[in-house]
Design an enzyme around this catalytic site. Sequence first.
Site, PDB file in Angstrom:
ATOM      1  N   ILE A 147      -3.952   2.213   0.511  1.00 51.11           N
ATOM      2  CA  ILE A 147      -4.631   2.235  -0.672  1.00 51.11           C
ATOM      3  C   ILE A 147      -3.509   1.130  -1.528  1.00 51.11           C
ATOM      4  O   ILE A 147      -1.594   1.463  -1.742  1.00 51.11           O
ATOM      5  CB  ILE A 147      -5.145   2.619  -1.203  1.00 51.11           C
ATOM      6  CG1 ILE A 147      -5.859   4.288  -0.691  1.00 51.11           C
ATOM      7  CG2 ILE A 147      -5.382   2.512  -2.696  1.00 51.11           C
ATOM      8  CD1 ILE A 147      -7.162   3.246  -0.205  1.00 51.11           C
ATOM      9  N   THR A 159       1.026  -1.441  -0.245  1.00 50.78           N
ATOM     10  CA  THR A 159       0.213  -0.292  -0.089  1.00 50.78           C
ATOM     11  C   THR A 159       1.027   1.207   0.106  1.00 50.78           C
ATOM     12  O   THR A 159       1.647   1.016   0.792  1.00 50.78           O
ATOM     13  CB  THR A 159      -0.840   0.116   1.164  1.00 50.78           C
ATOM     14  OG1 THR A 159       0.000  -0.164   2.415  1.00 50.78           O
ATOM     15  CG2 THR A 159      -2.190  -1.276   0.928  1.00 50.78           C
ATOM     16  N   ASP A 160       0.109   2.173  -0.220  1.00 48.01           N
ATOM     17  CA  ASP A 160       0.821   3.647   0.091  1.00 48.01           C
ATOM     18  C   ASP A 160       0.721   4.442   1.395  1.00 48.01           C
ATOM     19  O   ASP A 160      -0.014   3.168   2.365  1.00 48.01           O
ATOM     20  CB  ASP A 160      -0.046   4.987  -1.271  1.00 48.01           C
ATOM     21  CG  ASP A 160      -1.206   4.466  -1.216  1.00 48.01           C
ATOM     22  OD1 ASP A 160      -1.528   4.536  -0.093  1.00 48.01           O
ATOM     23  OD2 ASP A 160      -1.711   5.179  -2.243  1.00 48.01           O
ATOM     24  N   ALA A 161       0.885   5.347   1.964  1.00 45.87           N
ATOM     25  CA  ALA A 161       0.874   5.982   3.012  1.00 45.87           C
ATOM     26  C   ALA A 161      -0.915   6.121   3.384  1.00 45.87           C
ATOM     27  O   ALA A 161      -1.111   6.105   4.481  1.00 45.87           O
ATOM     28  CB  ALA A 161       1.440   7.471   2.708  1.00 45.87           C
ATOM     29  N   GLY A 162      -1.602   5.853   2.327  1.00 42.29           N
ATOM     30  CA  GLY A 162      -3.205   6.278   2.878  1.00 42.29           C
ATOM     31  C   GLY A 162      -3.887   4.863   3.351  1.00 42.29           C
ATOM     32  O   GLY A 162      -4.827   4.488   3.269  1.00 42.29           O
TER      33      GLY A 162
END
Length: 136
Positions: free
Chosen positions: A22, A17-20
Amino acid sequence: MSNNTNNFQLRVFYEDTDAGGIVYHANYLKFFERARTEWLRELGFQQTDFLEQKLGLVVRRVEMDNIASAKLDDLLTITSSISQLKRASLVFKQEIINEQQQVLCRAEVQVACVNLTISRPCAIPQAMLGAFERVS
């Protein structure tokens, strides 16, 4: 060809995932690859067997449609079916589906059999071709 579908499940990890939280879009390609590789393993074929024969199944073309986002800790099912089978290549239709049965991503992946010594397309080994014919 009939619609024999293979299902492969995986859990979304933090590293996907990314920092959010997602899933990063390029990781869908990795998920599709894992599903195809595990399907081959279920059919009795391993990537190392091909390498010993100086053969590779290489992705020639991908068409991918990102529809919705997968998130951290989601349990995903990757469905795979063979939509086209030729002597030296095949096309997989694949989808990533979440636990709510929502399709998150679709892809059509063309894979070619390649002689790695000369970097040229070659015929899919007969045993594998027969296995693909039985499940497509």
